[in-house]
Design an enzyme around this catalytic site. Structure first.
Site, PDB file in Angstrom:
ATOM      1  N   TYR A 141       3.298  22.596  -9.515  1.00 26.40           N
ATOM      2  CA  TYR A 141       2.616  22.822  -8.240  1.00 26.40           C
ATOM      3  C   TYR A 141       2.401  24.328  -8.016  1.00 26.40           C
ATOM      4  CZ  TYR A 141       2.216  22.626  -3.068  1.00 26.40           C
ATOM      5  OH  TYR A 141       1.812  22.736  -1.761  1.00 26.40           O
ATOM      6  N   LYS A 145      -1.023  26.738  -7.516  1.00 29.71           N
ATOM      7  CA  LYS A 145      -1.219  27.517  -6.280  1.00 29.71           C
ATOM      8  C   LYS A 145      -1.414  29.006  -6.589  1.00 29.71           C
ATOM      9  CE  LYS A 145      -1.205  24.326  -3.333  1.00 29.71           C
ATOM     10  NZ  LYS A 145      -2.423  24.106  -2.553  1.00 29.71           N
ATOM     11  N   PRO A 170       1.600  29.182   4.205  1.00 33.22           N
ATOM     12  CA  PRO A 170       2.410  28.687   5.316  1.00 33.22           C
ATOM     13  C   PRO A 170       3.777  28.271   4.778  1.00 33.22           C
ATOM     14  CG  PRO A 170       0.378  27.383   5.026  1.00 33.22           C
ATOM     15  CD  PRO A 170       0.576  28.213   3.801  1.00 33.22           C
ATOM     16  N   ASP A 278      19.399  19.849  -3.921  1.00 29.32           N
ATOM     17  CA  ASP A 278      19.454  20.610  -2.677  1.00 29.32           C
ATOM     18  C   ASP A 278      18.269  21.571  -2.510  1.00 29.32           C
ATOM     19  OD1 ASP A 278      20.986  20.640  -0.451  1.00 29.32           O
ATOM     20  OD2 ASP A 278      22.347  22.203  -1.120  1.00 29.32           O
TER      21      ASP A 278
END
Ligand SMILES: NC(=O)c1ccc[n+]([C@@H]2O[C@H](COP(=O)([O-])OP(=O)(O)OC[C@H]3O[C@@H](n4cnc5c(N)ncnc54)[C@H](OP(=O)(O)O)[C@@H]3O)[C@@H](O)[C@H]2O)c1
Length: 317
Positions: A141, A145, A170, A278
């Site tokens: 991903y 980007k 964001p 996590d």
């Protein structure tokens, strides 16, 4: 006001059924923009470059807010790296190429905080992009980007006749039209779904993902839309980097869960499953650049959570 931007212009909002796209659509409507184009995925698939180009030409699109993408939480990203890489890379190239070929004027693109090197000091500053190794679990991903937003920067520096690209980063966004599926959603949507379901089922206790200690920054989707509108209307020069959008406030996952439990009225015990994934211990963005330009977030986390839970109860349950 940016000279290239007028209330009469035709604006394409890609991904308007999603979390950020729907907030952008609401924001433009509130500001009385009427020539808004927001086709569904069935009407226009942005993976099909020819269809995307023809749509822009046929509808005389002048500006593009490109909020279409394959988006998901850490587990889905980790398990489906290839499809996150392929889909978002193809979307990125199509967005950049069509913006140029269809002679668009202002184009807003979306990066992600996972583009930042894991070892960069936090809060992450825009100048630290591309200076080190990035997190492995969302590498597919993140690469797409980086291609999208750094590609836009390269084009921004290339020539005056090309579109005015604005790339934004964001931090974790939430709000109406978020994804609440516990397999594919981000942490906040998953927590709302799990805690609300436990409340409805009268479960005495629930077990949540991870240690609960990770710190995160959440930004309400209307604030992201407001920041984008601010940048479109205020930036005078093409930006040289992607620009962070956040709130500068962080909360642990445990405290977020407790806050959600308070709002939905769940009084059971909340346990954390320490053996599960996590993610990064902390992820906060430096928003000095936005503040210096004159923008600040407006929605407090508590208010945003109340609105989001309200939307979830009325639309998903
Ligand atoms: N959510 C966050 O925390 C966050 C943070 C930083 C950056 N971003 C970025 O912001 C953008 C929007 O994210 P989001 O959270 O709003 O995502 P979202 O809620 O999942 O919405 C994605 C939108 O894209 C559409 N879409 C996906 N693939 C498409 C295709 N091939 N053709 C046409 N439409 C397509 C979806 O349509 P369907 O619903 O019909 O599939 C949906 O409307 C993404 O680029 C994302 O990477 C998001």
């Amino acid at each position: 006001m940016n000279n290239n931007f007028s209330i009469e212009d035709n604006i394409l909002i890609a991904g308007a059924s999603g979390l950020i796209g729907s907030a952008v659509l609401r924001h433009f409507k509130l500001n009385r923009y009427k020539n808004l184009f927001h086709p569904t995925k069935n009407e226009l698939n942005y993976l099909n470059k020819d269809q995307f180009f023809e749509y822009c030409v046929k509808n005389k699109i002048k500006h593009l807010i490109f909020a279409a993408g394959k988006v998901g939480g850490i587990l889905d990203n980790k398990n489906n790296q290839t499809s996150y890489l392929f889909d978002n890379t193809e979307l990125a190239l199509n967005a950049l190429k069509v913006s140029i070929e269809a002679d668009l004027k202002i184009v807003v693109l979306f990066g992600s905080s996972c583009m930042y090197p894991i070892k960069s000091p936090q809060p992450y500053k825009e100048k630290d992009l591309l200076t080190g190794k990035i997190e492995k679990t969302s590498m597919g991903y993140a690469i797409s980007k980086i291609l999208l937003t750094q590609g836009a920067n390269v084009i921004n520096e290339t020539g005056r006749h090309y579109p005015f690209f604005i790339s934004v980063i964001p931090n974790s966004t939430y709000g109406p039209n978020d994804n609440f599926d516990d397999k594919t959603s981000h942490v906040l949507g998953a927590l709302i779904n799990k805690i609300y379901t436990a409340k409805v089922n009268n479960d005495p206790e629930i077990s949540l993902f991870g240690t609960g200690k990770s710190l995160r920054e959440f930004v309400y989707s209307d604030d992201v839309a407001d920041a984008i509108f601010f940048l479109i209307t205020n930036l005078k020069e093409k930006p040289k980097t992607a620009i962070n959008i956040g709130t500068s406030e962080e909360i642990s996952i445990k405290n977020l869960a407790l806050e959600i439990a308070k709002i939905v009225g769940y009084n059971g015990k909340i346990n954390f499953n320490i053996n599960k994934l996590d993610g990064a211990p902390r992820k906060i963005l430096d928003i000095t650049q936005m503040k210096t330009l004159g923008w600040s977030p407006k929605v407090y986390l508590k208010d945003g959570l109340v609105n989001t839970i309200d939307w979830y109860v009325n639309n998903i349950r």
